[in-house]
Design a protein around this motif. Structure first.
Motif, mmCIF file in Angstrom:
data_model
loop_
_atom_site.group_PDB
_atom_site.id
_atom_site.type_symbol
_atom_site.label_atom_id
_atom_site.label_comp_id
_atom_site.label_asym_id
_atom_site.label_seq_id
_atom_site.Cartn_x
_atom_site.Cartn_y
_atom_site.Cartn_z
ATOM 1 N N UNK A 1 0.855 -1.195 0.000
ATOM 2 C CA UNK A 1 0.000 0.000 0.000
ATOM 3 C C UNK A 1 0.885 1.237 0.000
ATOM 4 N N UNK A 2 0.300 2.386 -0.357
ATOM 5 C CA UNK A 2 1.109 3.601 -0.373
ATOM 6 C C UNK A 2 1.209 4.215 1.026
ATOM 7 N N UNK A 3 0.089 4.177 1.768
ATOM 8 C CA UNK A 3 0.117 4.726 3.135
ATOM 9 C C UNK A 3 -0.456 3.702 4.088
ATOM 10 N N UNK A 4 0.189 3.550 5.188
ATOM 11 C CA UNK A 4 -0.341 2.656 6.218
ATOM 12 C C UNK A 4 0.332 2.921 7.557
ATOM 13 N N UNK A 5 -0.360 2.466 8.591
ATOM 14 C CA UNK A 5 0.194 2.590 9.945
ATOM 15 C C UNK A 5 0.939 1.296 10.264
ATOM 16 N N UNK A 6 2.011 1.412 11.029
ATOM 17 C CA UNK A 6 2.755 0.195 11.389
ATOM 18 C C UNK A 6 3.289 0.323 12.812
ATOM 19 N N UNK A 7 3.554 -0.822 13.416
ATOM 20 C CA UNK A 7 4.112 -0.831 14.775
ATOM 21 C C UNK A 7 5.388 -1.655 14.801
ATOM 22 N N UNK A 8 6.358 -1.241 15.602
ATOM 23 C CA UNK A 8 7.549 -2.066 15.803
ATOM 24 C C UNK A 8 7.109 -3.285 16.629
ATOM 25 N N UNK A 9 7.204 -4.465 16.012
ATOM 26 C CA UNK A 9 6.741 -5.678 16.706
ATOM 27 C C UNK A 9 7.851 -6.294 17.543
ATOM 28 N N UNK A 10 9.107 -6.015 17.164
ATOM 29 C CA UNK A 10 10.240 -6.538 17.950
ATOM 30 C C UNK A 10 11.458 -5.680 17.637
ATOM 31 N N UNK A 11 12.335 -5.536 18.638
ATOM 32 C CA UNK A 11 13.618 -4.880 18.392
ATOM 33 C C UNK A 11 14.699 -5.862 18.824
ATOM 34 N N UNK A 12 15.593 -6.217 17.874
ATOM 35 C CA UNK A 12 16.661 -7.169 18.196
ATOM 36 C C UNK A 12 18.008 -6.498 17.945
ATOM 37 N N UNK A 13 19.078 -7.154 18.393
ATOM 38 C CA UNK A 13 20.416 -6.553 18.305
ATOM 39 C C UNK A 13 21.169 -6.935 17.044
ATOM 40 N N UNK A 14 22.511 -7.006 17.151
ATOM 41 C CA UNK A 14 23.371 -7.319 16.010
ATOM 42 C C UNK A 14 23.411 -8.826 15.760
ATOM 43 N N UNK A 15 23.794 -9.191 14.534
ATOM 44 C CA UNK A 15 24.067 -10.581 14.137
ATOM 45 C C UNK A 15 22.933 -11.541 14.485
ATOM 46 N N UNK A 16 21.715 -11.085 14.246
ATOM 47 C CA UNK A 16 20.574 -11.986 14.455
ATOM 48 C C UNK A 16 20.554 -12.967 13.291
ATOM 49 N N UNK A 17 20.570 -14.257 13.607
ATOM 50 C CA UNK A 17 20.649 -15.279 12.565
ATOM 51 C C UNK A 17 19.240 -15.768 12.210
ATOM 52 N N UNK A 18 19.166 -16.486 11.112
ATOM 53 C CA UNK A 18 17.860 -17.060 10.751
ATOM 54 C C UNK A 18 17.452 -18.137 11.762
#
Ligand code: MIC
Ligand code: SF4
Length: 644
Positions: free
Chosen positions: A471-488
């Motif tokens: 979409x062109x405009x939408x609201x969003x929320x940060x669902x998670x904040x993680x650090x460096x070197x996050x692996x799959x």
């Protein structure tokens, strides 16, 4: 697909030659993205079901590339019906579409492919990040998400960043007790696990001739941990002998770098000066000397995985353990790479030696490497010959996994403490390998398939979720904040959860399980209130595997953007393939401003994607650098939608 005519204007490296011969889109001198023709594809079961569901939806009668092989090696010893259902599905798909099927129990995909199918000078695309093992015989072998393999099987090109070539010049000769694993750990010590996106590492110099094919394959395999596009060795006399010993002399072609070929960077490794190394917990880039660990108590030793499960490796272990017994308080498990390896170990008496030494012989599959079994005890020290030691990957979060060579593993097994291996005679390259091809099915119908075959779909085979246009405009929320070197492995855990790979709604319940058990529920709650979800991350987000589920399942949970300090290659491609925008911070310090629950309003998202990829959201500048093709894919809501 049309092949570009190659006009060699300058001396070329091995990688440049193979890429030039397969170029179908772009010009490496001018363009940032190249399209290459893919000759061979491989899948493994954990990524294969999705790849084939996606291939099916493309409506082709059979595979269009030269050779497609479907291996079953990840989920082989099942509890419950799910994996067995997957195997039936994979076998029926293989039969119908002309894919060779490697049954569970045949061996590990990369080892088998090297032995039986890999060809110098060809391209191989595999839905597994260690596909570059094929670089050991001069293939340009690349790991990618399942949908990219599906496109290649349907005859489409694969896109890579126009590569920069790093030449690794090898000189000298390895001492006893030092082997290929130590070479790649040295390269990892120098280059680390981040910041190498877009590079191809090419090995050259007089030291190359001193390494046999399995050793070259070990080095190319674990190049995946650098985050590079691939690694490659020349195809020389050693390669010819290996292929001839496999009864495949016809598959050989010589490919060496031209005199005067230019590398964008050069790093020299003097093999004679190398000492045994280890990757300490919890990163393959955390390199220390084995000497510095000597005497440390070890609880478990696991030998095998696609990095170190060749005949050369296990025979070396048998020679070190010959006539001796492993220490009482250490558990030693060995998983060979293929049935060919097992047959050779039976015939030369190695299996009897390992048996007498008190080793546990495990199935010739991924097994322990992916935490599918053999998880260490609480706080245990586990020495392993595989390629990844991310926290919790073994199945035990508190375990400390050290990655080492087979020589170090075997010497330490005898003493129950980390031990520097002083003596390990070279195993000569076999003049002839026994051919054990009976667990490869549907060879006769390879390429053509049997169209009337009925596809077997048990209840674990769910539909591939469709993406929705951006979409062109939408609201969003940060669902998670993680650090460096996050692996799959953090994003989409494997191990006990692997069996849900064919069932996205079910597997989605475990996204970010090691980091935040509520991620799934929070995402769905946000979606219910009209918010899209955003993942905020630090450096080198998405390291490790090719598993597209780390993008597909977040897409299913309404994630529309990842905002990170940097994103790794395969994962970035997977995000785009599933319609998620891979943003990086224009100003990395803005990372500190974002916390879970932070609300964004994206205005003009489509315009930003169509344009220069820059957008300012609530005072935070984000950017993404996308090719024309990638822009279209994201706007459509993913690759499947773009293709249809
Ligand atoms: C791995 O080593 O992490 C895996 C499991 O082989 C993955 C593929 C997967 O997640 O199925 C990989 O390396 O791509
Ligand atoms: Fe299998 Fe481990 Fe190799 Fe992945 S790294 S393909 S899990 S053996």
């Amino acid at each position: 697909m049309k092949k570009n005519k190659i006009i060699a204007t300058a001396p070329m490296t091995v990688a440049q030659k193979i890429i030039a011969a397969h170029l179908v889109e772009g010009d490496s001198a001018k363009d940032s993205e190249l399209g290459i023709r893919i000759d061979q594809t491989l899948t493994q079961d954990a990524t294969g079901t999705m790849a084939y569901l996606q291939f099916e939806s493309m409506g082709k009668k059979h595979v269009m590339n030269d050779l497609a092989v479907s291996y079953v090696d990840h989920n082989t010893v099942q509890i419950g019906f799910e994996n067995a259902d997957d195997h039936d599905f994979l076998a029926s798909i293989a039969k119908k579409y002309g894919i060779i099927y490697s049954k569970a129990g045949n061996g590990i995909c990369h080892q088998l492919h090297l032995e039986r199918f890999g060809k110098p000078g060809t391209t191989l695309l595999g839905s597994d990040s260690h596909t570059p093992t094929g670089g050991g015989i001069g293939q340009i072998a690349i790991g990618a998400g399942g949908i990219d393999i599906a496109v290649a099987m349907a005859g489409g090109a694969f896109h890579i960043p126009a590569p920069k070539i790093c030449g690794i010049r090898l000189k000298g000769c390895l001492r006893q007790g030092v082997s290929a694993k130590d070479v790649i750990l040295k390269v990892l010590e120098k280059f680390g696990t981040k910041g190498n996106v877009g590079w191809i590492f090419e090995y050259f110099g007089p030291g190359v001739a001193t390494l046999d094919v399995p050793s070259r394959a070990t080095i190319a395999n674990m190049g995946a941990e650098l985050g590079v596009t691939t690694s490659v060795f020349p195809s020389d006399e050693t390669t010819r002998q290996f292929l001839a010993a496999q009864g495949r002399a016809k598959d050989w072609t010589e490919i060496v770098a031209d005199k005067g070929a230019k590398y964008d960077n050069i790093f020299e490794v003097d093999l004679s000066e190398l000492e045994p190394l280890a990757a300490a917990p919890h990163s393959p880039g955390n390199i220390v000397t084995v000497k510095s660990l000597a005497g440390m108590k070890v609880n478990q030793i696991m030998i095998g995985s696609c990095t170190n499960s060749s005949y050369r490796d296990i025979r070396t272990v048998a020679r070190i353990l010959n006539g001796k017994h492993v220490a009482d308080d250490v558990e030693v498990g060995i998983a060979c790479g293929s049935r060919q390896v097992i047959k050779m170990l039976v015939e030369d008496g190695s299996l009897a030696i390992l048996h007498a030494a008190g080793c546990r012989m495990l199935e010739n599959a991924c097994g322990f490497c992916i935490g599918a079994h053999m998880s260490p005890s609480t706080n245990a020290v586990s020495l392993r010959t595989n390629n990844r030691n991310f926290e919790g990957r073994s199945g035990t979060k508190s375990a400390k996994v050290y990655l080492v060579s087979p020589e170090t593993a075997a010497a330490s097994a005898l003493n129950g403490v980390v031990t520097v291996c002083e003596k390990a005679e070279k195993v000569p390259a076999p003049a002839k390998f026994p051919i054990v091809d009976d667990m490869f099915l549907y060879r006769e119908t390879a390429g053509k398939g049997v169209p009337k075959t009925k596809i077997v779909r048990g209840p674990n085979i769910a539909k591939v979720p469709a993406g929705v246009a951006m979409k062109d405009s939408f609201k969003a929320k940060v669902a998670i904040k993680v650090g460096d070197k996050i692996t799959t492995d953090h994003i989409m855990p494997a191990g006990a959860r692997l069996k849900f790979r064919s069932n996205v709604p079910e597997y989605s319940k475990y996204v970010f399980e090691p980091c935040d058990r509520n991620f799934h529920d929070n995402c769905l709650a946000n979606v219910k209130c009209g918010f899209a979800n955003v993942i905020v991350a630090g450096e080198s987000y998405g390291q490790g595997s090719s598993r597209e589920h780390a993008a597909l399942c977040p897409m299913y949970l309404g994630v529309k953007a990842v905002v990170a300090k940097s994103i790794e290659r395969i994962h970035r491609a997977n995000l785009i393939n599933f319609g998620i925008v891979p943003f990086v911070f224009a100003n990395p310090a803005d990372y500190d401003k974002l916390e879970p629950g932070f609300e964004f309003t994206f205005e003009g998202m489509r315009k930003a994607i169509e344009g220069d990829g820059e957008i300012e959201v609530d005072g935070i500048k984000l950017k993404t650098s996308l090719s024309g093709r990638e822009k279209e894919i994201i706007l459509k809501g993913g690759l499947l939608a773009w293709l249809s």
